[in-house]
Design a protein around this motif. Structure first.
Motif, PDB file in Angstrom:
ATOM      1  N   GLY A  65     -12.343  18.063 -21.665  1.00  0.00           N
ATOM      2  CA  GLY A  65     -13.740  17.368 -21.645  1.00  0.00           C
ATOM      3  C   GLY A  65     -13.642  16.085 -20.972  1.00  0.00           C
ATOM      4  O   GLY A  65     -13.281  15.563 -20.321  1.00  0.00           O
ATOM      5  N   GLU A  66     -14.429  15.335 -22.198  1.00  0.00           N
ATOM      6  CA  GLU A  66     -14.293  13.719 -21.890  1.00  0.00           C
ATOM      7  C   GLU A  66     -13.305  12.871 -21.948  1.00  0.00           C
ATOM      8  O   GLU A  66     -13.039  11.957 -21.183  1.00  0.00           O
ATOM      9  N   SER A  67     -11.999  13.478 -22.594  1.00  0.00           N
ATOM     10  CA  SER A  67     -10.993  12.881 -22.505  1.00  0.00           C
ATOM     11  C   SER A  67      -9.999  13.217 -21.518  1.00  0.00           C
ATOM     12  O   SER A  67      -8.987  12.825 -21.533  1.00  0.00           O
ATOM     13  N   TRP A  68     -10.411  14.145 -20.501  1.00  0.00           N
ATOM     14  CA  TRP A  68      -9.661  14.452 -19.394  1.00  0.00           C
ATOM     15  C   TRP A  68      -9.337  13.152 -18.335  1.00  0.00           C
ATOM     16  O   TRP A  68      -9.997  12.473 -18.092  1.00  0.00           O
ATOM     17  N   HIS A  69      -7.999  13.187 -18.080  1.00  0.00           N
ATOM     18  CA  HIS A  69      -7.703  11.984 -17.273  1.00  0.00           C
ATOM     19  C   HIS A  69      -6.307  12.395 -16.448  1.00  0.00           C
ATOM     20  O   HIS A  69      -5.476  13.470 -16.886  1.00  0.00           O
ATOM     21  N   GLY A  70      -6.168  11.708 -15.606  1.00  0.00           N
ATOM     22  CA  GLY A  70      -4.735  11.745 -14.619  1.00  0.00           C
ATOM     23  C   GLY A  70      -3.800  10.843 -15.486  1.00  0.00           C
ATOM     24  O   GLY A  70      -4.037   9.912 -16.014  1.00  0.00           O
ATOM     25  N   HIS A  71      -2.561  11.230 -15.411  1.00  0.00           N
ATOM     26  CA  HIS A  71      -1.439  10.472 -15.999  1.00  0.00           C
ATOM     27  C   HIS A  71      -0.319  10.165 -14.922  1.00  0.00           C
ATOM     28  O   HIS A  71       0.094  11.106 -14.492  1.00  0.00           O
ATOM     29  N   VAL A  72       0.198   9.223 -14.923  1.00  0.00           N
ATOM     30  CA  VAL A  72       1.174   8.884 -13.998  1.00  0.00           C
ATOM     31  C   VAL A  72       2.635   9.060 -14.885  1.00  0.00           C
ATOM     32  O   VAL A  72       2.677   8.194 -15.790  1.00  0.00           O
ATOM     33  N   THR A  73       3.381   9.886 -14.276  1.00  0.00           N
ATOM     34  CA  THR A  73       4.704  10.176 -15.281  1.00  0.00           C
ATOM     35  C   THR A  73       5.949   9.318 -14.337  1.00  0.00           C
ATOM     36  O   THR A  73       6.649   8.933 -15.297  1.00  0.00           O
ATOM     37  N   ALA A  74       5.858   8.967 -13.089  1.00  0.00           N
ATOM     38  CA  ALA A  74       6.788   8.282 -12.668  1.00  0.00           C
ATOM     39  C   ALA A  74       6.386   7.709 -11.216  1.00  0.00           C
ATOM     40  O   ALA A  74       5.448   8.400 -10.450  1.00  0.00           O
ATOM     41  N   VAL A  75       6.551   6.542 -10.983  1.00  0.00           N
ATOM     42  CA  VAL A  75       6.351   5.865  -9.582  1.00  0.00           C
ATOM     43  C   VAL A  75       7.352   5.122  -9.337  1.00  0.00           C
ATOM     44  O   VAL A  75       7.943   4.069 -10.086  1.00  0.00           O
ATOM     45  N   THR A  76       8.105   5.253  -8.018  1.00  0.00           N
ATOM     46  CA  THR A  76       9.297   4.460  -7.845  1.00  0.00           C
ATOM     47  C   THR A  76       9.391   4.377  -6.172  1.00  0.00           C
ATOM     48  O   THR A  76       9.009   5.367  -5.515  1.00  0.00           O
ATOM     49  N   VAL A  77       9.834   3.261  -5.801  1.00  0.00           N
ATOM     50  CA  VAL A  77      10.002   2.778  -4.512  1.00  0.00           C
ATOM     51  C   VAL A  77      11.390   2.283  -4.199  1.00  0.00           C
ATOM     52  O   VAL A  77      12.187   1.602  -5.110  1.00  0.00           O
ATOM     53  N   ALA A  78      12.207   3.014  -3.389  1.00  0.00           N
ATOM     54  CA  ALA A  78      13.566   2.667  -3.096  1.00  0.00           C
ATOM     55  C   ALA A  78      13.771   0.947  -3.136  1.00  0.00           C
ATOM     56  O   ALA A  78      12.832   0.222  -2.061  1.00  0.00           O
ATOM     57  N   PRO A  79      14.814   0.244  -3.267  1.00  0.00           N
ATOM     58  CA  PRO A  79      14.958  -1.278  -3.268  1.00  0.00           C
ATOM     59  C   PRO A  79      14.402  -1.592  -1.883  1.00  0.00           C
ATOM     60  O   PRO A  79      13.753  -2.579  -1.761  1.00  0.00           O
ATOM     61  N   GLU A  80      15.075  -1.175  -0.856  1.00  0.00           N
ATOM     62  CA  GLU A  80      14.993  -1.685   0.555  1.00  0.00           C
ATOM     63  C   GLU A  80      13.431  -1.636   1.165  1.00  0.00           C
ATOM     64  O   GLU A  80      13.147  -2.119   2.280  1.00  0.00           O
ATOM     65  N   TYR A  81      12.768  -0.782   0.343  1.00  0.00           N
ATOM     66  CA  TYR A  81      11.054  -0.709   0.856  1.00  0.00           C
ATOM     67  C   TYR A  81      10.139  -1.335  -0.197  1.00  0.00           C
ATOM     68  O   TYR A  81       8.961  -1.048  -0.061  1.00  0.00           O
ATOM     69  N   ARG A  82      10.695  -2.170  -0.883  1.00  0.00           N
ATOM     70  CA  ARG A  82       9.791  -2.859  -1.966  1.00  0.00           C
ATOM     71  C   ARG A  82       9.068  -4.058  -1.262  1.00  0.00           C
ATOM     72  O   ARG A  82       9.471  -4.400  -0.078  1.00  0.00           O
ATOM     73  N   ARG A  83       8.223  -4.628  -1.922  1.00  0.00           N
ATOM     74  CA  ARG A  83       7.293  -5.723  -1.423  1.00  0.00           C
ATOM     75  C   ARG A  83       6.562  -5.522  -0.465  1.00  0.00           C
ATOM     76  O   ARG A  83       6.294  -6.304   0.534  1.00  0.00           O
ATOM     77  N   GLN A  84       6.128  -4.126  -0.284  1.00  0.00           N
ATOM     78  CA  GLN A  84       5.189  -3.493   0.875  1.00  0.00           C
ATOM     79  C   GLN A  84       4.021  -3.055   0.642  1.00  0.00           C
ATOM     80  O   GLN A  84       3.246  -2.329   1.303  1.00  0.00           O
ATOM     81  N   GLN A  85       3.883  -3.116  -0.770  1.00  0.00           N
ATOM     82  CA  GLN A  85       2.668  -2.582  -1.535  1.00  0.00           C
ATOM     83  C   GLN A  85       2.704  -0.941  -1.383  1.00  0.00           C
ATOM     84  O   GLN A  85       1.521  -0.317  -1.538  1.00  0.00           O
ATOM     85  N   LEU A  86       3.780  -0.432  -1.140  1.00  0.00           N
ATOM     86  CA  LEU A  86       3.865   1.119  -1.256  1.00  0.00           C
ATOM     87  C   LEU A  86       3.555   1.725  -2.424  1.00  0.00           C
ATOM     88  O   LEU A  86       2.722   2.865  -2.518  1.00  0.00           O
ATOM     89  N   ALA A  87       3.966   1.157  -3.532  1.00  0.00           N
ATOM     90  CA  ALA A  87       3.752   1.626  -4.691  1.00  0.00           C
ATOM     91  C   ALA A  87       2.273   1.547  -5.132  1.00  0.00           C
ATOM     92  O   ALA A  87       1.586   2.523  -5.682  1.00  0.00           O
ATOM     93  N   LYS A  88       1.517   0.622  -4.793  1.00  0.00           N
ATOM     94  CA  LYS A  88       0.105   0.351  -4.677  1.00  0.00           C
ATOM     95  C   LYS A  88      -0.644   1.398  -3.994  1.00  0.00           C
ATOM     96  O   LYS A  88      -1.480   1.966  -4.429  1.00  0.00           O
TER      97      LYS A  88
END
Length: 101
Positions: A65-88
């Motif tokens: 009902g009203e408390s239905w929501h999406g939940h992020v379990t994991a988000v990760t980016v390989a170190p060599e691809y970070r700082r490119q706003q990929l996780a965003k």
């Protein structure tokens, strides 16, 4: 060029380089398969040139009902691809999917 697409079973055999990072929590294969089977719309991968996996996001829906929501379990980016706003971009995708569902 980066492609964001739904995660598939074959990706389970290809994403270990992302999970080797000490900042990334890893799970057993049955955990990933459960998410893939139950919430396929909430499991995406970012793929780069040469079909190299750059990162992924996995989530689920919970609540009622009203408390239905999406939940992020994991988000990760390989170190060599970070700082490119990929996780965003992955987070924005999951938020958009949660709003539409």
């Amino acid at each position: 060029m980066t492609t964001i697409r739904r995660f598939c079973c074959n990706d389970l055999l290809r994403f270990s380089s992302v999970n080797l990072d000490h900042l990334t929590e890893t799970f057993n294969m049955s955990f990933y398969m459960t998410y893939l089977a139950r919430w396929p719309d909430y499991f995406h991968v970012a793929e780069g040139p040469g079909k190299r996996i750059m990162g992924y996001i996995m989530g689920k829906v919970e609540g009622q009902g009203e408390s239905w929501h999406g939940h992020v379990t994991a988000v990760t980016v390989a170190p060599e691809y970070r700082r490119q706003q990929l996780a965003k971009k992955l987070m924005n995708l999951l938020e958009d999917i949660s709003d539409k569902m």
